[in-house]
Design a protein around this motif. Structure first.
Motif, PDB file in Angstrom:
ATOM      1  N   PRO A 145     -57.042  10.111  -2.833  1.00  0.00           N
ATOM      2  CA  PRO A 145     -56.826   9.276  -1.644  1.00  0.00           C
ATOM      3  C   PRO A 145     -56.662  10.064  -0.347  1.00  0.00           C
ATOM      4  O   PRO A 145     -56.830   9.499   0.735  1.00  0.00           O
ATOM      5  CB  PRO A 145     -55.544   8.507  -1.978  1.00  0.00           C
ATOM      6  CG  PRO A 145     -55.548   8.438  -3.460  1.00  0.00           C
ATOM      7  CD  PRO A 145     -56.109   9.759  -3.907  1.00  0.00           C
ATOM      8  N   LEU A 156     -58.716  12.092   0.732  1.00  0.00           N
ATOM      9  CA  LEU A 156     -60.042  12.141   1.326  1.00  0.00           C
ATOM     10  C   LEU A 156     -60.317  10.947   2.224  1.00  0.00           C
ATOM     11  O   LEU A 156     -61.163  11.021   3.108  1.00  0.00           O
ATOM     12  CB  LEU A 156     -61.114  12.212   0.229  1.00  0.00           C
ATOM     13  CG  LEU A 156     -61.064  13.420  -0.695  1.00  0.00           C
ATOM     14  CD1 LEU A 156     -62.106  13.279  -1.807  1.00  0.00           C
ATOM     15  CD2 LEU A 156     -61.272  14.711   0.081  1.00  0.00           C
ATOM     16  N   THR A 157     -59.606   9.862   1.984  1.00  0.00           N
ATOM     17  CA  THR A 157     -59.844   8.645   2.763  1.00  0.00           C
ATOM     18  C   THR A 157     -58.638   8.218   3.599  1.00  0.00           C
ATOM     19  O   THR A 157     -58.681   7.162   4.222  1.00  0.00           O
ATOM     20  CB  THR A 157     -60.212   7.488   1.823  1.00  0.00           C
ATOM     21  OG1 THR A 157     -59.116   7.244   0.936  1.00  0.00           O
ATOM     22  CG2 THR A 157     -61.464   7.787   1.033  1.00  0.00           C
ATOM     23  N   LEU A 174     -61.263   2.576   4.536  1.00  0.00           N
ATOM     24  CA  LEU A 174     -62.181   3.316   3.676  1.00  0.00           C
ATOM     25  C   LEU A 174     -61.571   3.504   2.292  1.00  0.00           C
ATOM     26  O   LEU A 174     -62.258   3.374   1.279  1.00  0.00           O
ATOM     27  CB  LEU A 174     -62.527   4.673   4.308  1.00  0.00           C
ATOM     28  CG  LEU A 174     -63.590   5.507   3.616  1.00  0.00           C
ATOM     29  CD1 LEU A 174     -64.920   4.773   3.601  1.00  0.00           C
ATOM     30  CD2 LEU A 174     -63.746   6.838   4.323  1.00  0.00           C
ATOM     31  N   GLY A 175     -60.278   3.794   2.250  1.00  0.00           N
ATOM     32  CA  GLY A 175     -59.589   3.929   0.968  1.00  0.00           C
ATOM     33  C   GLY A 175     -59.585   2.622   0.194  1.00  0.00           C
ATOM     34  O   GLY A 175     -59.784   2.601  -1.023  1.00  0.00           O
ATOM     35  N   LEU A 231     -63.287   2.293  -1.089  1.00  0.00           N
ATOM     36  CA  LEU A 231     -63.797   3.248  -2.078  1.00  0.00           C
ATOM     37  C   LEU A 231     -62.945   3.336  -3.346  1.00  0.00           C
ATOM     38  O   LEU A 231     -63.391   3.886  -4.343  1.00  0.00           O
ATOM     39  CB  LEU A 231     -63.944   4.640  -1.454  1.00  0.00           C
ATOM     40  CG  LEU A 231     -65.027   4.764  -0.392  1.00  0.00           C
ATOM     41  CD1 LEU A 231     -65.078   6.179   0.155  1.00  0.00           C
ATOM     42  CD2 LEU A 231     -66.381   4.357  -0.934  1.00  0.00           C
ATOM     43  N   PRO A 268     -60.225   5.168  -4.461  1.00  0.00           N
ATOM     44  CA  PRO A 268     -60.209   6.512  -5.036  1.00  0.00           C
ATOM     45  C   PRO A 268     -59.275   6.704  -6.231  1.00  0.00           C
ATOM     46  O   PRO A 268     -59.498   7.599  -7.040  1.00  0.00           O
ATOM     47  CB  PRO A 268     -59.775   7.397  -3.863  1.00  0.00           C
ATOM     48  CG  PRO A 268     -59.069   6.484  -2.926  1.00  0.00           C
ATOM     49  CD  PRO A 268     -59.708   5.139  -3.099  1.00  0.00           C
TER      50      PRO A 268
END
Length: 187
Positions: free
Chosen positions: A23, A25-26, A32-33, A36, A38
């Motif tokens: 997470p 990364l987003t 975005l999290g 996506l 994660p």
């Protein structure tokens, strides 16, 4: 791979760690999290590669541990519903993959997809029920539109990512496991 408890425990710890780290990364864009998903990927992989008995606690612990360490996701209602959702993801993925694979006796992409789709549907159903109960307790409405938006529409990128990445990683792990068990001198 399924018969070695130490290997499964180590892999489960790896998947738990990945669920804590991915997470990041987003995290700059929370939407975005949410899109996506994660934390879902490592739990699904844990279910297929380690089994339901390992994936269920990894899924249940992951959102709560992430909240305790980093303050995200918010524990109520998101973290609690996510905890039960991820536990269902891991348990159903592990059970389905094991049952389908035990019946056929070998790896097949269609088995991975079948297990993945069933576990995704089960996890989203659990999420919807838990959200309805938790939000019902706080007198906030959670209807069909909120379920469809949260479970399907907002999650389409994550669903696609899971459908692409999970089978690829499982196939790679199955190949590595298969080739790793060839006795020396018989290559």
């Amino acid at each position: 791979m399924r018969r070695d408890p130490l290997r499964r425990l180590i892999l489960s710890a790896l998947f738990l760690s990945l669920g804590l780290v991915l997470p990041f990364l987003t995290m700059q864009i929370p939407e975005l999290g949410s899109a996506l998903l994660p934390m879902h990927l490592p739990v699904l992989l844990c279910g297929a590669l380690c089994g339901w008995a390992y994936a269920l606690p990894v899924g249940a612990i992951l959102p709560i541990l992430r909240f305790a360490l980093f303050g995200m996701p918010p524990i109520y209602p998101t973290g609690l519903s996510m905890s039960l959702e991820l536990a269902a993801y891991g348990a159903v993925m592990g059970l389905c993959y094991y049952l389908v694979r035990a019946r056929r006796g070998r790896y097949s992409r269609i088995h991975v997809f079948l297990s993945l789709i069933i576990s995704m549907l089960a996890g989203r159903a659990v999420w919807g029920v838990v959200q309805a109960v938790l939000l019902g307790l706080s007198e906030k409405p959670f209807g069909v539109q909120a379920f469809l938006a949260g479970a399907l529409l907002n999650a389409i990128p994550g669903i696609l990512l899971q459908i692409v990445l999970v089978p690829l990683v499982i196939e790679l792990a199955e190949r590595l496991h298969h080739y790793g068990n060839i006795p020396r001198g018989e290559a």
